[in-house]
Design an enzyme around this catalytic site. Structure first.
Site, PDB file in Angstrom:
ATOM      1  N   GLU A  98       5.079 -11.479  -5.358  1.00 49.91           N
ATOM      2  CA  GLU A  98       5.073 -10.215  -4.606  1.00 49.91           C
ATOM      3  C   GLU A  98       6.472  -9.615  -4.528  1.00 49.91           C
ATOM      4  O   GLU A  98       6.642  -8.401  -4.657  1.00 49.91           O
ATOM      5  CB  GLU A  98       4.512 -10.423  -3.191  1.00 49.91           C
ATOM      6  N   ASP A 155      -5.495 -11.445 -13.236  1.00 52.58           N
ATOM      7  CA  ASP A 155      -5.306 -10.062 -13.699  1.00 52.58           C
ATOM      8  C   ASP A 155      -3.996  -9.689 -14.397  1.00 52.58           C
ATOM      9  O   ASP A 155      -3.962  -9.414 -15.597  1.00 52.58           O
ATOM     10  CB  ASP A 155      -5.565  -9.071 -12.545  1.00 52.58           C
ATOM     11  N   GLU A 181      -6.565   0.146  -7.906  1.00 55.38           N
ATOM     12  CA  GLU A 181      -6.967  -0.185  -9.290  1.00 55.38           C
ATOM     13  C   GLU A 181      -7.929   0.815  -9.935  1.00 55.38           C
ATOM     14  O   GLU A 181      -7.824   1.092 -11.146  1.00 55.38           O
ATOM     15  CB  GLU A 181      -7.565  -1.595  -9.350  1.00 55.38           C
ATOM     16  N   THR A 235       3.059  -3.944 -12.598  1.00 53.40           N
ATOM     17  CA  THR A 235       1.735  -4.058 -11.971  1.00 53.40           C
ATOM     18  C   THR A 235       1.691  -3.447 -10.573  1.00 53.40           C
ATOM     19  O   THR A 235       0.629  -3.333  -9.974  1.00 53.40           O
ATOM     20  CB  THR A 235       1.271  -5.532 -11.945  1.00 53.40           C
ATOM     21  N   ARG A 265       7.070  -5.996  -6.195  1.00 47.51           N
ATOM     22  CA  ARG A 265       7.316  -4.888  -5.256  1.00 47.51           C
ATOM     23  C   ARG A 265       8.802  -4.587  -5.096  1.00 47.51           C
ATOM     24  O   ARG A 265       9.214  -3.433  -5.151  1.00 47.51           O
ATOM     25  CB  ARG A 265       6.726  -5.216  -3.876  1.00 47.51           C
TER      26      ARG A 265
HETATM   27  C1  DMJ Z   1      -0.822  -4.716  -5.988  1.00 48.91           C
HETATM   28  O1  DMJ Z   1       0.154  -5.324  -5.229  1.00 48.91           O
HETATM   29  C2  DMJ Z   1      -0.621  -5.013  -7.436  1.00 48.91           C
HETATM   30  O2  DMJ Z   1      -1.324  -4.090  -8.172  1.00 48.91           O
HETATM   31  C3  DMJ Z   1      -1.051  -6.384  -7.826  1.00 48.91           C
HETATM   32  O3  DMJ Z   1      -1.000  -6.610  -9.211  1.00 48.91           O
HETATM   33  C4  DMJ Z   1      -2.415  -6.746  -7.326  1.00 48.91           C
HETATM   34  N1  DMJ Z   1      -2.966  -5.791  -6.442  1.00 48.91           N
HETATM   35  C5  DMJ Z   1      -2.186  -5.128  -5.474  1.00 48.91           C
HETATM   36  C6  DMJ Z   1      -2.909  -3.929  -4.926  1.00 48.91           C
HETATM   37  O4  DMJ Z   1      -4.270  -4.034  -4.878  1.00 48.91           O
END
Ligand code: DMJ
Length: 643
Positions: free
Chosen positions: A268, A401, A535, A621, A272
């Site tokens: 995370e 994912d 998503e 992501t 982020r």
């Molecule tokens: C986000 O923090 C990112 O997209 C992560 O890859 C998984 N999903 C959350 C949001 O749903």
């Protein structure tokens, strides 16, 4: 992975000592005694010189070049023309003085050691005369000095690097007034989310929009790291909310500190914070973001100290101690977590010239490549102590994912040079299509989950990102199946839209089934919530960019209206607990990814394609755009562009 070559830079070599035939009289069959003596003298001088060179010349392996395995790494050239000698000239001019310098250096060191000893003795004598309190106070002052020094060292400017092609940062204004209006509405929603966070949650990780106070979860540890500020920066920037951007920058500059005793999620924090800071740096050019990203990355590195090099899920930023989630199968690390570091870590190596980040993620890749995969599928759990898979559970949603996403994006981000990543992506997707993707009785394509040899006919909201991924990976696919993958992307987008459309609020549930007559609908109560996730909208945006089919804008607008109607409260935006209820309860959390991703993808959906064009930018992501590292931006000697 091969080790770095011990070669001088840029193909330069040390000038060879000419000990060839011309140095000696070659017309005599035997040498006289005095000649032998001279020869011996020359030889011994040569050996001394070699020793000197070995110990005192700089180690060229530490500079710039390191080996990628298949490709060379994109380590930028640092311009040495502005002051300072180049390494090459240092190598050439330095050798004549080695012996002399060596002796001087030894003498200097000896004197220094002698002086230090004497000084320490004197200080010890003085100390003995002092009280305990005085001594303690002195120790504290010394400690503070060291901390200050370390801080200074941490914020040292990094070497300059040529910036990649940063195009399409300030564009995207649509001509159509209707589209313009929708785009402005989304910008207004961003401002509402930001202003309320600014007012009630400033500095906290997230906002509780109903309680009107700060919020956090265990992924951010126990300290206030301003997750929303970092996550939102690039969205603010592209929307032209420059005052808000500056406020965020100021907070980061003054308050974002990583020397905290706090246990955070490596994944995370990477997607982020590091992703957010890097994107803010590339968009704005403000050094502070780059410096903070590099400082933070340094704090994550201890997480890789495991027997296999597969990082722990969590790390304490202060102590560097790592561990895994208690719930993960057999003490395992998670595929989507340790497999979602590549993009950011390649950029860190690019920006710092330090291969350490790159080596960490390449090590993970090499290890995964060597492992057996049941049915060609990657299980979600891998034990970092034993290097063995945990439970055989494969998903393209949670836990798996973004590992697949980063294989594809590693290839795109390398200007399509990282063909190893593309191959791994193609192999993985083929296995997924064979074992996980099915069509429901009602004709909806879905991606299920593989659990110990059994297919669970359930799809998560998280899995919906895959529609966009298939479309993004269509170009360059194996056997030229671009049309097939674009079609697959469209089918997933359609299914996910159905999961929204079949609810009361027109917002999608967390997970939905394709079982016994139920299609694209959540069955269990604890799967009916919507927490402002991006998503589905992400997939609409990619599909829009590749097809320009107006239905994607229409679906995006439906979602915008539903969010504004059911999730908006006076203190910001909140998730809802049941999308099938006409009066749902709020979960009272404004997730940071709502500002980073959901609103950004919506804004992009109603912007022209020249805003952050996909040929130049790859989104991590968490929707943080990172520029493609075109090889023309590097002057690496091993770079294929130079061959
Ligand atoms: C986000 O923090 C990112 O997209 C992560 O890859 C998984 N999903 C959350 C949001 O749903």
């Amino acid at each position: 992975m091969t080790t770095p070559a011990l070669l001088p830079l840029s193909g330069r070599r040390l000038p060879a000592l000419n000990l060839g035939a011309s140095s000696f009289p070659h017309h005599r069959a035997t040498l006289r005694l005095s000649e032998k003596f001279i020869l011996l003298l020359i030889l011994s001088a040569f050996i001394t010189l070699c020793f000197g060179a070995f110990f005192f010349l700089p180690d060229s392996s530490k500079h710039k070049r390191f080996d990628l395995g298949l490709e060379d790494v994109l380590i930028p050239h640092v311009d040495t023309s502005k002051g300072g000698k180049s390494l090459g000239s240092f190598l050439i001019h330095g050798q004549g003085h080695d012996e002399h310098r060596h002796r001087e250096e030894e003498e200097r060191l000896r004197n220094k050691i002698r002086a230090d000893h004497e000084k320490a003795l004197e200080e010890a004598k003085e100390k003995l005369k002092k009280s305990r309190d005085e001594i303690q106070a002195e120790i504290q002052t010394e400690k503070n000095k060291v901390v200050q020094e370390l801080k200074k060292k941490d914020s040292k400017p990094l070497p300059p690097v040529p910036l990649p092609n940063l195009i399409g940062i300030n564009s995207g204004e649509p001509a159509d007034p209707d589209i313009q209006e929708k785009r402005n509405k989304i910008k207004e929603m961003m401002k509402h989310a930001w202003d309320n966070y600014r007012q009630y949650g400033w500095g906290h990780n997230e906002l509780k929009p109903i309680a009107r106070k700060g919020h956090s979860t265990n992924i951010f540890g126990n300290s206030q790291m301003g997750a929303t500020i970092v996550d939102a920066l690039d969205t603010l920037y592209i929307m032209g909310l420059h005052d808000e951007f500056r406020e965020g920058q100021e907070w980061i500059d003054k308050n974002l500190d990583f020397s905290v005793n706090s246990e955070v999620s490596v994944f995370e924090v990477n997607i982020r914070f590091i992703g957010g800071l890097l994107a803010a740096y590339y968009l704005s050019g403000q050094e502070v973001f780059k410096i903070k990203a590099v400082q933070l990355a340094g704090k994550l590195l201890p997480a890789f100290n495991t027997p296999t090099g597969i990082p722990w899920a969590m790390v304490n930023l202060k102590s560097g101690v790592g561990r895994n989630w208690g719930w993960a199968s057999a003490g395992s690390s998670i595929l989507a977590e340790f497999g979602t570091l590549h993009m950011e870590f390649v950029h860190l190596s690019y920006l710092t010239g330090d291969p350490v980040y790159y080596n960490k993620v390449m090590h993970i890749r090499k290890l995964l490549q060597k492992m057996d995969r049941p049915n060609g599928l990657y299980p979600n759990y891998l034990n970092p102590r034993t290097g063995r898979w945990g439970q055989h559970h494969t998903s393209v949603g949670g836990l798996g994912d973004s590992f697949y996403e980063y294989l594809l994006k590693a290839w795109l981000m390398s200007d399509k040079m990282d063909t190893e990543a593309r191959k791994m992506y193609d192999d993985a997707i083929e296995a997924i299509e064979k074992h996980l993707i099915r069509k429901s009785n009602g004709g909806l394509t879905f991606i299920g989950e593989w659990k110990n040899g059994h297919l669970e006919r359930k799809m998560g909201h998280l899995t919906c990102f895959a529609g966009g991924m298939f479309a993004l990976g269509a170009d360059g696919s194996r056997d030229d199946k671009a049309g097939h993958y674009l079609q697959l992307g469209a089918e997933i987008a359609h299914t996910c839209h159905e999961s929204y459309d079949r609810t009361t609020l027109k917002l999608g549930p967390e997970a939905f089934k394709f079982d016994g007559g139920v299609e694209a609908v959540a069955v269990r109560q604890n799967e009916k919530y919507y927490i402002l996730r991006p998503e589905v909208i992400e997939t609409y945006w990619y599909m829009w960019r590749f097809t320009h089919d107006p239905k994607y804008r229409q679906w995006g607008w439906e979602a915008t209206q539903a969010i504004d109607k059911y999730c908006r409260v006076s203190g910001g935006f909140s998730g809802v607990k049941d999308v099938y209820s006409s009066s749902p309860a709020y979960d009272d959390v404004q997730q940071s990814f709502f500002l980073a991703e959901t609103l950004k993808y919506l804004y992009l959906l109603f912007s022209n394609d020249d805003l952050l064009p996909l040929d130049n930018w790859v989104f991590n992501t968490e929707a943080h755009p990172l520029p493609v590292l075109h090889l023309a931006n590097t002057t690496l000697s091993g770079n294929p562009a130079y061959r």
